[in-house]
Motif scaffolding. Structure first.
Motif, PDB file in Angstrom:
ATOM      1  N   ALA A  18     -29.124 -34.332 -10.464  1.00 51.12           N
ATOM      2  CA  ALA A  18     -28.916 -32.960 -10.938  1.00 51.12           C
ATOM      3  C   ALA A  18     -30.084 -32.500 -11.798  1.00 51.12           C
ATOM      4  O   ALA A  18     -30.551 -31.357 -11.681  1.00 51.12           O
ATOM      5  N   PHE A  19     -30.591 -33.386 -12.651  1.00 51.25           N
ATOM      6  CA  PHE A  19     -31.727 -33.022 -13.501  1.00 51.25           C
ATOM      7  C   PHE A  19     -32.991 -32.770 -12.674  1.00 51.25           C
ATOM      8  O   PHE A  19     -33.786 -31.877 -12.996  1.00 51.25           O
ATOM      9  N   VAL A  20     -33.190 -33.547 -11.629  1.00 55.20           N
ATOM     10  CA  VAL A  20     -34.341 -33.325 -10.752  1.00 55.20           C
ATOM     11  C   VAL A  20     -34.270 -31.930 -10.131  1.00 55.20           C
ATOM     12  O   VAL A  20     -35.267 -31.192 -10.080  1.00 55.20           O
ATOM     13  N   TYR A  21     -33.082 -31.545  -9.673  1.00 54.71           N
ATOM     14  CA  TYR A  21     -32.909 -30.220  -9.081  1.00 54.71           C
ATOM     15  C   TYR A  21     -33.132 -29.124 -10.125  1.00 54.71           C
ATOM     16  O   TYR A  21     -33.807 -28.112  -9.857  1.00 54.71           O
ATOM     17  N   LEU A  22     -32.582 -29.328 -11.313  1.00 58.62           N
ATOM     18  CA  LEU A  22     -32.739 -28.331 -12.369  1.00 58.62           C
ATOM     19  C   LEU A  22     -34.201 -28.169 -12.784  1.00 58.62           C
ATOM     20  O   LEU A  22     -34.650 -27.062 -13.101  1.00 58.62           O
ATOM     21  N   TYR A  23     -34.951 -29.264 -12.764  1.00 54.80           N
ATOM     22  CA  TYR A  23     -36.367 -29.181 -13.098  1.00 54.80           C
ATOM     23  C   TYR A  23     -37.112 -28.319 -12.083  1.00 54.80           C
ATOM     24  O   TYR A  23     -38.000 -27.524 -12.446  1.00 54.80           O
ATOM     25  N   ALA A  30     -20.483 -31.048 -10.501  1.00 60.66           N
ATOM     26  CA  ALA A  30     -19.892 -32.252  -9.916  1.00 60.66           C
ATOM     27  C   ALA A  30     -20.737 -33.489 -10.213  1.00 60.66           C
ATOM     28  O   ALA A  30     -20.209 -34.575 -10.497  1.00 60.66           O
ATOM     29  N   ALA A  31     -22.067 -33.331 -10.159  1.00 63.12           N
ATOM     30  CA  ALA A  31     -22.957 -34.461 -10.445  1.00 63.12           C
ATOM     31  C   ALA A  31     -22.800 -34.928 -11.884  1.00 63.12           C
ATOM     32  O   ALA A  31     -22.720 -36.127 -12.170  1.00 63.12           O
ATOM     33  N   PHE A  32     -22.761 -33.964 -12.805  1.00 63.67           N
ATOM     34  CA  PHE A  32     -22.535 -34.308 -14.210  1.00 63.67           C
ATOM     35  C   PHE A  32     -21.149 -34.930 -14.398  1.00 63.67           C
ATOM     36  O   PHE A  32     -20.979 -35.882 -15.162  1.00 63.67           O
ATOM     37  N   PHE A  33     -20.177 -34.372 -13.713  1.00 62.55           N
ATOM     38  CA  PHE A  33     -18.791 -34.830 -13.904  1.00 62.55           C
ATOM     39  C   PHE A  33     -18.636 -36.306 -13.541  1.00 62.55           C
ATOM     40  O   PHE A  33     -17.925 -37.043 -14.238  1.00 62.55           O
ATOM     41  N   LEU A  34     -19.284 -36.743 -12.477  1.00 63.80           N
ATOM     42  CA  LEU A  34     -19.176 -38.146 -12.083  1.00 63.80           C
ATOM     43  C   LEU A  34     -19.702 -39.075 -13.176  1.00 63.80           C
ATOM     44  O   LEU A  34     -19.101 -40.112 -13.463  1.00 63.80           O
ATOM     45  N   ALA A  35     -20.809 -38.693 -13.775  1.00 56.01           N
ATOM     46  CA  ALA A  35     -21.367 -39.519 -14.851  1.00 56.01           C
ATOM     47  C   ALA A  35     -20.458 -39.527 -16.064  1.00 56.01           C
ATOM     48  O   ALA A  35     -20.189 -40.583 -16.650  1.00 56.01           O
ATOM     49  N   TYR A  36     -19.952 -38.366 -16.443  1.00 56.56           N
ATOM     50  CA  TYR A  36     -19.164 -38.266 -17.670  1.00 56.56           C
ATOM     51  C   TYR A  36     -17.744 -38.793 -17.488  1.00 56.56           C
ATOM     52  O   TYR A  36     -17.192 -39.410 -18.403  1.00 56.56           O
ATOM     53  N   ALA A  37     -17.149 -38.537 -16.335  1.00 57.37           N
ATOM     54  CA  ALA A  37     -15.774 -38.985 -16.104  1.00 57.37           C
ATOM     55  C   ALA A  37     -15.671 -40.507 -16.116  1.00 57.37           C
ATOM     56  O   ALA A  37     -14.654 -41.062 -16.543  1.00 57.37           O
ATOM     57  N   ILE A  38     -16.710 -41.178 -15.657  1.00 56.86           N
ATOM     58  CA  ILE A  38     -16.713 -42.648 -15.686  1.00 56.86           C
ATOM     59  C   ILE A  38     -16.897 -43.149 -17.114  1.00 56.86           C
ATOM     60  O   ILE A  38     -16.223 -44.090 -17.546  1.00 56.86           O
ATOM     61  N   LYS A  39     -17.777 -42.523 -17.855  1.00 53.90           N
ATOM     62  CA  LYS A  39     -18.080 -42.994 -19.209  1.00 53.90           C
ATOM     63  C   LYS A  39     -16.926 -42.739 -20.165  1.00 53.90           C
ATOM     64  O   LYS A  39     -16.678 -43.540 -21.075  1.00 53.90           O
TER      65      LYS A  39
END
Length: 480
Positions: free
Chosen positions: A174-179, A205-214
């Motif tokens: 997601a960060f690569v795309y945002l850049y 959704a990309a952020f959610f996967l990282a945060y939902a797991i953590k």
């Protein structure tokens, strides 16, 4: 005072602790942890005085990456949580004899360094680096100094590492795309992006996967209870007290302001997942026979409510989520430390093997009871302030959400008081080693935690005043 001093102090502390030797390591680590708390308080005073304590410099020219640190009220609240709990966690370990103590205490400080960096980072790549670095020390802490069978411990820790690392890769994408869209990863530049609905959906959704797991949010929680159980108590404290707050903080700081349309579009689903975690965690906690696993599922229930408050997308929800994050950090560290004290005496975490402690250790019983009542949000405790604010915010979205979310208080009271009854009350088990009351270092640790819970339970204004401007900015960004 430069905000980078805090990071330098924690990193230097990790190295000095490691090279100080096993005997001196606990005291050296505690010194650096207390010094970092002092620096954090100094930064808070500068912030309250209106001084600019942010830091930015060009780090990488191609791609355009900055070493940017943002110390606003929200960041400072999480930094104070981290630097306040770190010395408590280190001091709580003084009653344990760790093999290669210099290594575990150095890793604790290094993990604190990474978590503080995560809360300060204002550039996406820098944030991602700190986010990933924080995974390394807890992996080794749980793997090397954990409990139980070595193979089972290794399996649990590797699963945790793979889960969290895989989720983070989606965030990196997601960060690569945002850049590519912004030409920068500075958070202010990302906030200014005018993303389409579809773009926001995929970024969210990309952020959610990282945060939902953590965090974790169900159904991404399957690693949590086992790792909490297998990790040494200092590791469990780091995970539950601070590390999971990285995910909740990131939802508020990064996910919601960058992709607000997607957050609004799926608000009911997101709140539903949070409340499902409340109910599921509470029901599973009722069935646990291991004290640490019961507390792990209790934590799952509480963070589910925090997530629901954050996804309510209003000021009260975000404000209550941050308050509850801080309150949960202290109370869960206190509860896991109480479980560790029992383990030191009885050499077991099986609830059915306990009982009869009250008649032998009245001081410990009183302090443990206070922590249990704080956990179930007794009025005048810090948890009550956070939970009430979150439930109030949910009632503005849908009163049903508030009613369902409120089950955390009812179910929590039931399983926590039942646990207290089975662990602390009743007759002393035959052939059981006598339970000595709390020692000085154990008393200091628990009293410090209880003092925080009561002080901010009665007077939360310093925290609400600190975080309010940041929350207002984020709410305006969500509603833009």
């Amino acid at each position: 005072m430069d905000v980078t001093y805090l990071l330098i102090l924690l990193l230097a502390g990790a190295f000095v602790t490691y090279f100080s030797g096993d005997k001196a390591a606990p005291k050296v680590a505690l010194f650096f942890a207390l010094a970092s708390l002092g620096v954090s308080i100094g930064l808070l005073n500068m912030h309250n005085a209106g001084q600019d304590i942010n830091f930015i410099c060009q780090w990488i020219s191609k791609p355009n990456i900055s070493f940017a640190l943002n110390a606003d009220g929200l960041s400072l609240a999480m930094i104070l949580l981290t630097t306040a709990l770190t010395p408590i966690i280190i001091f709580s370990g003084f009653g344990n004899q760790f093999k290669s103590g210099k290594s575990i205490y150095a890793l604790i400080l290094f993990m604190s360094f990474a978590m503080v960096g995560t809360f300060l980072a204002a550039d996406g790549l820098l944030y991602y680096i700190f986010w990933e670095i924080a995974l390394i020390p807890i992996y080794f802490i749980a793997l090397i100094w954990g409990n139980g069978d070595a193979e089972a411990r290794k399996k649990a820790v590797v699963k945790f590492f793979i889960y969290t690392f895989a989720g983070s890769l989606f965030m990196l994408t997601a960060f690569v795309y945002l850049y590519q869209k912004a030409g920068s990863l500075l958070i202010d530049d990302l906030y200014k992006l005018d993303l389409t609905a579809d773009e926001q959906l995929w970024i969210f959704a990309a952020f959610f996967l990282a945060y939902a797991i953590k965090i974790p949010i169900i159904p991404f929680h399957t690693w949590q209870a086992t790792v909490y159980q297998k990790a040494p108590t200092v590791g469990t404290m780091l995970l539950s007290g601070i590390m999971l707050k990285m995910g909740l903080y990131s939802v508020i700081r990064w996910q919601l302001p960058i992709a607000p349309f997607a957050a609004k579009e799926y608000k009911d689903v997101l709140i539903g997942l949070g409340i499902a975690g409340v109910i599921y965690g509470s029901i599973v906690a009722l069935k646990q026979k291991d004290l640490k696993k019961l507390l792990a599922y209790s934590s799952l229930a509480h963070v589910g409510l925090i997530a629901a408050g954050a996804y309510a997308l209003n000021f009260d929800g975000l404000n209550g989520a941050v308050l509850q994050m801080i309150a949960h950090g202290f109370v869960v560290v206190g509860l896991f430390f109480a479980a560790e004290i029992i383990y030191r005496r009885f050499d077991t975490r099986t609830i059915s093997d306990m009982g009869g402690i009250r008649v032998q250790a009245p001081k410990f019983t009183s302090m443990f009871m206070i922590l249990v009542l704080a956990s179930v949000a007794l009025p005048s405790t810090f948890n009550f302030v956070g939970e009430f604010t979150v439930l109030y915010s949910l009632s503005h979205v849908n009163v049903i959400y508030a009613v369902l979310g409120g089950t955390t208080i009812i179910l929590g009271a039931y399983y926590m008081l039942k646990m207290f009854q089975n662990v602390m009350l009743g007759d002393v088990k035959a052939k059981r080693t006598p339970f000595t009351d709390v020692r000085l270092n154990e008393t200091i640790t628990m009293v410090a935690i209880i003092a925080v819970l009561f002080f901010f339970g009665m007077y939360p204004k310093p925290i609400t005043d600190l975080i309010a401007p940041s929350i207002e900015t984020i709410v305006s960004q969500i509603n833009r």
